[in-house]
Design an enzyme around this catalytic site. Structure first.
Site, mmCIF file in Angstrom:
data_model
loop_
_atom_site.group_PDB
_atom_site.id
_atom_site.type_symbol
_atom_site.label_atom_id
_atom_site.label_comp_id
_atom_site.label_asym_id
_atom_site.label_seq_id
_atom_site.Cartn_x
_atom_site.Cartn_y
_atom_site.Cartn_z
ATOM 1 N N GLY A 163 46.361 61.134 58.948
ATOM 2 C CA GLY A 163 45.617 61.073 57.695
ATOM 3 C C GLY A 163 44.953 62.390 57.350
ATOM 4 O O GLY A 163 44.791 62.733 56.173
ATOM 5 N N ASN A 164 44.603 63.180 58.373
ATOM 6 C CA ASN A 164 43.979 64.480 58.137
ATOM 7 C C ASN A 164 44.972 65.539 57.680
ATOM 8 O O ASN A 164 44.574 66.665 57.357
ATOM 9 C CB ASN A 164 43.256 64.954 59.397
ATOM 10 C CG ASN A 164 42.017 64.131 59.688
ATOM 11 O OD1 ASN A 164 41.306 63.741 58.771
ATOM 12 N ND2 ASN A 164 41.767 63.840 60.949
ATOM 13 N N LYS A 166 34.986 50.226 67.062
ATOM 14 C CA LYS A 166 35.489 51.199 66.086
ATOM 15 C C LYS A 166 34.546 51.285 64.886
ATOM 16 O O LYS A 166 34.441 50.342 64.097
ATOM 17 C CB LYS A 166 36.890 50.784 65.622
ATOM 18 C CG LYS A 166 37.572 51.774 64.706
ATOM 19 C CD LYS A 166 38.033 53.007 65.453
ATOM 20 C CE LYS A 166 38.861 53.913 64.572
ATOM 21 N NZ LYS A 166 39.301 55.117 65.283
ATOM 22 N N LYS A 180 47.011 54.018 64.741
ATOM 23 C CA LYS A 180 48.248 54.404 64.051
ATOM 24 C C LYS A 180 49.366 54.761 65.020
ATOM 25 O O LYS A 180 50.527 54.395 64.803
ATOM 26 C CB LYS A 180 47.967 55.579 63.125
ATOM 27 C CG LYS A 180 49.201 56.300 62.610
ATOM 28 C CD LYS A 180 48.858 57.559 61.830
ATOM 29 C CE LYS A 180 48.116 58.596 62.630
ATOM 30 N NZ LYS A 180 48.990 59.282 63.641
ATOM 31 N N LYS A 199 47.801 59.608 72.111
ATOM 32 C CA LYS A 199 49.128 60.058 71.682
ATOM 33 C C LYS A 199 50.073 60.169 72.881
ATOM 34 O O LYS A 199 51.255 59.819 72.783
ATOM 35 C CB LYS A 199 49.018 61.400 70.952
ATOM 36 C CG LYS A 199 48.127 61.354 69.724
ATOM 37 C CD LYS A 199 48.045 62.692 69.032
ATOM 38 C CE LYS A 199 46.978 62.684 67.942
ATOM 39 N NZ LYS A 199 47.163 61.629 66.931
#
Length: 316
Positions: free
Chosen positions: A11-12, A131, A217, A279
């Site tokens: 998103g960044n 979160k 994500k 990740k």
């Protein structure tokens, strides 16, 4: 048969910072991403894109909070914010990519699929939401919201106020998988599972219902790649290559690294839990479930990374 590559765009990469939040700024950023994706398509791959939406959901929630405070409009459920941003970001990527492909006389087309992702209502994360989402509230604002929404959870944040927290459950099923497969087979570049997907749970009657939560994500992208039997998973991030001893004089960038080597680096504590570790863990899951290769790099290096010229390549 063309190999399938699933690419996660952060998103960044679309909202780069607080000074570049406008739709016009996002369009500029997405056009750059579209050029890299078009270059990759010319290398002869089928491509599925996912994207983050953290900055966008934060803006949507804040708009709803301000509208609620000033005009007493109803707050927008988090799941609906995820759906709204899937559509909005998907539209920007779809338009930019279709325009870029048309300028190259390509008959390829992009299409966005609003994607639901099933989570387990018994997931332990629901019992301990951590979160943070949305703005900071005063104690009085928090108490007012709790009176209206008694199921909400808040945490105090270092004297800055109270923030709402939600669960981050693990994804277990991509609901629109068959539609995505059909679109890939028809030649489309599919944009799906944006923001980790809209979290839904299944009731005893087999009906799906949305739930306020945030799905990672990279985990959803990995599940999607596994479900589609993709050959390669690409995760974009803020660095061209994964590093060990990051920020230290003996920092070392990783080019090609095996699963066993990356597990050793995890055991040695090289990857922070809040940034690179998720990740890496997603990469290992993909490789353990049939994937051939994972590439981690920055968006602007995607075509070169796919050719093996840069990026970190995690292999068996």
């Amino acid at each position: 048969m063309k190999k399938l590559v699933v690419i996660a765009i952060g998103g960044n990469s679309i909202i780069k910072d607080n000074a570049h939040q406008t739709i016009e700024h996002q369009e500029i950023a997405v056009k750059e991403v579209a050029k890299h994706i078009a270059d990759m398509l010319q290398l002869g791959y089928n491509i599925v894109l996912t994207h983050g939406n953290g900055p966008h959901v934060g803006l949507d929630l804040r708009r709803a909070e301000i509208a609620n405070e000033r005009e007493h409009l109803p707050l927008t459920p988090l799941a609906n914010c995820v759906a709204d941003t899937q559509g909005g970001i998907g539209y920007l990527i779809q338009q930019a990519l279709n325009n870029e492909l048309a300028s190259r006389q390509s008959d390829k087309k992009a299409i966005t699929v609003i994607t639901q992702v099933e989570v387990d209502k018994l997931d332990a994360n629901f019992a301990n939401p951590t979160k943070p989402i949305g703005a900071f509230f005063t104690q009085a604002q928090r108490d007012h919201l709790l009176n209206e929404y008694p199921d909400w959870c808040f945490v105090e944040d270092s004297g800055r106020g109270y923030r709402r927290v939600v669960a981050s459950p693990d994804p277990i099923k991509i609901i629109e998988t068959e539609a995505i497969k059909s679109l890939i087979d028809s030649g489309f570049v599919v944009i799906s599972a944006g923001g980790g997907g809209i979290p839904v749970i299944k009731d005893r009657d087999g009906q799906y219902h949305s739930v306020d939560a945030v799905i990672d994500k990279d985990l959803s992208t990995t599940l999607l790649a596994e479900t589609l039997n993709a050959d390669t998973l690409i995760i974009t991030t803020g660095v061209e290559k994964v590093c060990i001893n990051f920020g230290k004089p003996n920092q070392q960038a990783l080019d090609s690294v095996t699963v066993d080597e990356i597990k050793q680096y995890i055991a040695e504590g090289h990857f922070p839990a809040g940034s690179m570790l998720p990740k890496i863990e997603a990469s290992l899951s993909f490789l353990a479930n049939g994937g051939s290769k994972v590439i981690i790099t920055v968006p602007e290096k995607l075509p070169r990374a796919l050719k093996g010229e840069t990026g970190t390549h995690i292999i068996h």
